[in-house]
Design a protein around this motif. Structure first.
Motif, PDB file in Angstrom:
ATOM      1  N   SER A   1     -29.703 120.832  73.219  1.00 42.25           N
ATOM      2  CA  SER A   1     -30.868 120.710  72.351  1.00 42.25           C
ATOM      3  C   SER A   1     -31.998 120.051  73.122  1.00 42.25           C
ATOM      4  CB  SER A   1     -30.506 119.857  71.133  1.00 42.25           C
ATOM      5  OG  SER A   1     -30.321 118.508  71.534  1.00 42.25           O
ATOM      6  N   THR A   2     -33.177 119.985  72.509  1.00 41.69           N
ATOM      7  CA  THR A   2     -34.312 119.341  73.160  1.00 41.69           C
ATOM      8  C   THR A   2     -34.105 117.834  73.262  1.00 41.69           C
ATOM      9  OG1 THR A   2     -35.449 119.214  71.044  1.00 41.69           O
ATOM     10  CG2 THR A   2     -35.948 121.105  72.453  1.00 41.69           C
ATOM     11  N   GLU A   3     -33.244 117.277  72.446  1.00 41.51           N
ATOM     12  CA  GLU A   3     -32.905 115.860  72.497  1.00 41.51           C
ATOM     13  C   GLU A   3     -31.675 115.685  73.394  1.00 41.51           C
ATOM     14  OE1 GLU A   3     -34.480 113.223  71.075  1.00 41.51           O
ATOM     15  OE2 GLU A   3     -36.038 114.625  70.498  1.00 41.51           O
ATOM     16  N   ALA A   4     -31.777 116.147  74.612  1.00 41.02           N
ATOM     17  CA  ALA A   4     -30.640 116.160  75.529  1.00 41.02           C
ATOM     18  C   ALA A   4     -30.165 114.748  75.862  1.00 41.02           C
ATOM     19  CB  ALA A   4     -31.007 116.891  76.806  1.00 41.02           C
ATOM     20  N   PRO A   5     -28.839 114.539  75.827  1.00 43.70           N
ATOM     21  CA  PRO A   5     -28.280 113.252  76.240  1.00 43.70           C
ATOM     22  C   PRO A   5     -28.265 113.163  77.765  1.00 43.70           C
ATOM     23  CG  PRO A   5     -26.535 114.778  75.711  1.00 43.70           C
ATOM     24  CD  PRO A   5     -27.828 115.475  75.390  1.00 43.70           C
ATOM     25  N   MET A   6     -27.908 112.013  78.282  1.00 38.80           N
ATOM     26  CA  MET A   6     -27.714 111.859  79.719  1.00 38.80           C
ATOM     27  C   MET A   6     -26.562 112.776  80.127  1.00 38.80           C
ATOM     28  SD  MET A   6     -30.003 109.661  80.686  1.00 38.80           S
ATOM     29  CE  MET A   6     -29.509 109.022  82.276  1.00 38.80           C
ATOM     30  N   VAL A   7     -26.666 113.364  81.309  1.00 37.69           N
ATOM     31  CA  VAL A   7     -25.634 114.290  81.770  1.00 37.69           C
ATOM     32  C   VAL A   7     -25.106 113.904  83.142  1.00 37.69           C
ATOM     33  CG1 VAL A   7     -26.536 116.241  80.436  1.00 37.69           C
ATOM     34  CG2 VAL A   7     -27.285 115.899  82.802  1.00 37.69           C
ATOM     35  N   ARG A   8     -23.924 114.414  83.439  1.00 38.42           N
ATOM     36  CA  ARG A   8     -23.291 114.280  84.752  1.00 38.42           C
ATOM     37  C   ARG A   8     -23.186 115.681  85.329  1.00 38.42           C
ATOM     38  NH1 ARG A   8     -19.955 109.669  85.453  1.00 38.42           N
ATOM     39  NH2 ARG A   8     -18.446 110.931  86.579  1.00 38.42           N
ATOM     40  N   ILE A   9     -23.575 115.838  86.584  1.00 36.93           N
ATOM     41  CA  ILE A   9     -23.488 117.128  87.253  1.00 36.93           C
ATOM     42  C   ILE A   9     -22.641 116.962  88.508  1.00 36.93           C
ATOM     43  CG2 ILE A   9     -24.748 118.984  88.416  1.00 36.93           C
ATOM     44  CD1 ILE A   9     -27.193 118.271  86.704  1.00 36.93           C
ATOM     45  N   GLY A  10     -21.631 117.802  88.634  1.00 33.48           N
ATOM     46  CA  GLY A  10     -20.828 117.834  89.839  1.00 33.48           C
ATOM     47  C   GLY A  10     -21.209 119.050  90.661  1.00 33.48           C
ATOM     48  N   ILE A  11     -20.964 118.968  91.953  1.00 29.18           N
ATOM     49  CA  ILE A  11     -21.279 120.078  92.854  1.00 29.18           C
ATOM     50  C   ILE A  11     -20.084 120.280  93.769  1.00 29.18           C
ATOM     51  CG2 ILE A  11     -22.823 120.948  94.643  1.00 29.18           C
ATOM     52  CD1 ILE A  11     -24.823 118.715  93.592  1.00 29.18           C
ATOM     53  N   ASP A  12     -19.598 121.508  93.840  1.00 31.31           N
ATOM     54  CA  ASP A  12     -18.529 121.846  94.771  1.00 31.31           C
ATOM     55  C   ASP A  12     -18.986 123.042  95.585  1.00 31.31           C
ATOM     56  OD1 ASP A  12     -16.114 122.186  96.140  1.00 31.31           O
ATOM     57  OD2 ASP A  12     -15.332 123.501  94.579  1.00 31.31           O
ATOM     58  N   VAL A  13     -19.270 122.808  96.851  1.00 24.33           N
ATOM     59  CA  VAL A  13     -19.696 123.884  97.738  1.00 24.33           C
ATOM     60  C   VAL A  13     -18.452 124.581  98.260  1.00 24.33           C
ATOM     61  CG1 VAL A  13     -20.919 124.467  99.858  1.00 24.33           C
ATOM     62  CG2 VAL A  13     -21.786 122.640  98.385  1.00 24.33           C
ATOM     63  N   GLY A  14     -18.274 125.826  97.857  1.00 25.55           N
ATOM     64  CA  GLY A  14     -17.138 126.621  98.298  1.00 25.55           C
ATOM     65  C   GLY A  14     -17.606 127.840  99.059  1.00 25.55           C
ATOM     66  N   GLY A  15     -16.672 128.602  99.563  1.00 23.12           N
ATOM     67  CA  GLY A  15     -17.007 129.791 100.322  1.00 23.12           C
ATOM     68  C   GLY A  15     -17.431 130.959  99.452  1.00 23.12           C
ATOM     69  N   THR A  16     -16.899 131.024  98.229  1.00 20.55           N
ATOM     70  CA  THR A  16     -17.203 132.141  97.332  1.00 20.55           C
ATOM     71  C   THR A  16     -18.355 131.817  96.394  1.00 20.55           C
ATOM     72  OG1 THR A  16     -14.869 132.742  97.391  1.00 20.55           O
ATOM     73  CG2 THR A  16     -16.203 133.750  95.669  1.00 20.55           C
ATOM     74  N   PHE A  17     -18.374 130.596  95.879  1.00 20.86           N
ATOM     75  CA  PHE A  17     -19.432 130.141  94.976  1.00 20.86           C
ATOM     76  C   PHE A  17     -19.729 128.673  95.243  1.00 20.86           C
ATOM     77  CE2 PHE A  17     -17.549 133.556  92.396  1.00 20.86           C
ATOM     78  CZ  PHE A  17     -18.696 134.255  92.065  1.00 20.86           C
ATOM     79  N   THR A  18     -20.893 128.236  94.801  1.00 22.39           N
ATOM     80  CA  THR A  18     -21.180 126.820  94.668  1.00 22.39           C
ATOM     81  C   THR A  18     -21.061 126.563  93.176  1.00 22.39           C
ATOM     82  OG1 THR A  18     -22.635 126.812  96.582  1.00 22.39           O
ATOM     83  CG2 THR A  18     -22.890 124.986  95.024  1.00 22.39           C
ATOM     84  N   ASP A  19     -20.107 125.702  92.799  1.00 18.21           N
ATOM     85  CA  ASP A  19     -19.786 125.452  91.390  1.00 18.21           C
ATOM     86  C   ASP A  19     -20.403 124.140  90.917  1.00 18.21           C
ATOM     87  OD1 ASP A  19     -17.850 127.675  90.927  1.00 18.21           O
ATOM     88  OD2 ASP A  19     -16.787 126.653  92.547  1.00 18.21           O
ATOM     89  N   PHE A  20     -20.812 124.142  89.653  1.00 17.24           N
ATOM     90  CA  PHE A  20     -21.431 122.978  89.035  1.00 17.24           C
ATOM     91  C   PHE A  20     -20.782 122.694  87.686  1.00 17.24           C
ATOM     92  CE2 PHE A  20     -24.496 125.019  91.745  1.00 17.24           C
ATOM     93  CZ  PHE A  20     -25.188 123.996  92.362  1.00 17.24           C
ATOM     94  N   PRO A  21     -19.818 121.769  87.611  1.00 13.89           N
ATOM     95  CA  PRO A  21     -19.363 121.330  86.294  1.00 13.89           C
ATOM     96  C   PRO A  21     -20.418 120.372  85.728  1.00 13.89           C
ATOM     97  CG  PRO A  21     -18.093 120.252  88.007  1.00 13.89           C
ATOM     98  CD  PRO A  21     -19.038 121.202  88.686  1.00 13.89           C
ATOM     99  N   VAL A  22     -20.702 120.506  84.453  1.00  9.55           N
ATOM    100  CA  VAL A  22     -21.738 119.692  83.807  1.00  9.55           C
ATOM    101  C   VAL A  22     -21.177 119.143  82.503  1.00  9.55           C
ATOM    102  CG1 VAL A  22     -24.099 119.676  82.904  1.00  9.55           C
ATOM    103  CG2 VAL A  22     -23.494 121.262  84.746  1.00  9.55           C
ATOM    104  N   SER A  23     -21.406 117.855  82.248  1.00  6.77           N
ATOM    105  CA  SER A  23     -20.968 117.264  80.984  1.00  6.77           C
ATOM    106  C   SER A  23     -21.943 116.176  80.565  1.00  6.77           C
ATOM    107  CB  SER A  23     -19.564 116.663  81.105  1.00  6.77           C
ATOM    108  OG  SER A  23     -19.590 115.492  81.894  1.00  6.77           O
ATOM    109  N   GLU A  24     -21.857 115.812  79.299  1.00 11.83           N
ATOM    110  CA  GLU A  24     -22.622 114.669  78.832  1.00 11.83           C
ATOM    111  C   GLU A  24     -22.062 113.429  79.520  1.00 11.83           C
ATOM    112  OE1 GLU A  24     -22.493 114.632  74.587  1.00 11.83           O
ATOM    113  OE2 GLU A  24     -23.524 116.546  74.435  1.00 11.83           O
ATOM    114  N   ALA A  25     -22.901 112.479  79.824  1.00  9.11           N
ATOM    115  CA  ALA A  25     -22.480 111.289  80.572  1.00  9.11           C
ATOM    116  C   ALA A  25     -21.427 110.478  79.843  1.00  9.11           C
ATOM    117  CB  ALA A  25     -23.694 110.421  80.896  1.00  9.11           C
ATOM    118  N   GLU A  26     -21.462 110.484  78.526  1.00  8.21           N
ATOM    119  CA  GLU A  26     -20.512 109.693  77.738  1.00  8.21           C
ATOM    120  C   GLU A  26     -19.318 110.511  77.273  1.00  8.21           C
ATOM    121  OE1 GLU A  26     -20.747 106.398  77.495  1.00  8.21           O
ATOM    122  OE2 GLU A  26     -22.543 106.587  78.725  1.00  8.21           O
ATOM    123  N   GLY A  27     -19.014 111.592  77.957  1.00  8.11           N
ATOM    124  CA  GLY A  27     -17.882 112.433  77.579  1.00  8.11           C
ATOM    125  C   GLY A  27     -18.352 113.714  76.935  1.00  8.11           C
ATOM    126  N   GLY A  28     -17.429 114.430  76.383  1.00  4.42           N
ATOM    127  CA  GLY A  28     -17.766 115.703  75.775  1.00  4.42           C
ATOM    128  C   GLY A  28     -17.212 116.850  76.595  1.00  4.42           C
TER     129      GLY A  28
END
Length: 99
Positions: free
Chosen positions: A14-41
């Motif tokens: 939503s436009t009222e976005a909570p704080m988020v955590r972004i992970g980055i995994d650089v791989g040979g096939t894809f660069t992956d990004f898991p994303v979650s709200e900072a407080e869980g979810g």
């Protein structure tokens, strides 16, 4: 809420976005990004093609796409973690770079 949705296909915050955590995994096939709200979810995922000549290009493109697609301000990123599967796989598989 992120609701486990994929930013490749739809806007899931939503436009009222909570704080988020972004992970980055650089791989040979894809660069992956898991994303979650900072407080869980639920985790959401984003993938972008790798850029072997300069992995930072795929990383920056992915982060920019996630922020734009989900409407997240850069200041709402509470954590950014980076890993590289390419190097881990080389170690596991016993591959070496010869210089």
């Amino acid at each position: 809420m992120m609701s486990g949705k994929n930013p490749n296909t739809e806007n899931s915050l939503s436009t009222e976005a909570p704080m988020v955590r972004i992970g980055i995994d650089v791989g040979g096939t894809f660069t992956d990004f898991p994303v979650s709200e900072a407080e869980g979810g639920e985790l959401s995922y984003f993938k972008t093609p790798p850029t072997p000549h300069d992995p930072s290009e795929a990383i920056l493109a992915g982060i920019r796409t996630i922020l734009a697609t989900w409407g997240i301000a850069a200041g709402k990123v509470a954590y950014l973690g980076h890993g590289i599967t390419v190097a881990t796989n080389m170690i596991i598989e016993g591959n070496r770079v010869v210089m």
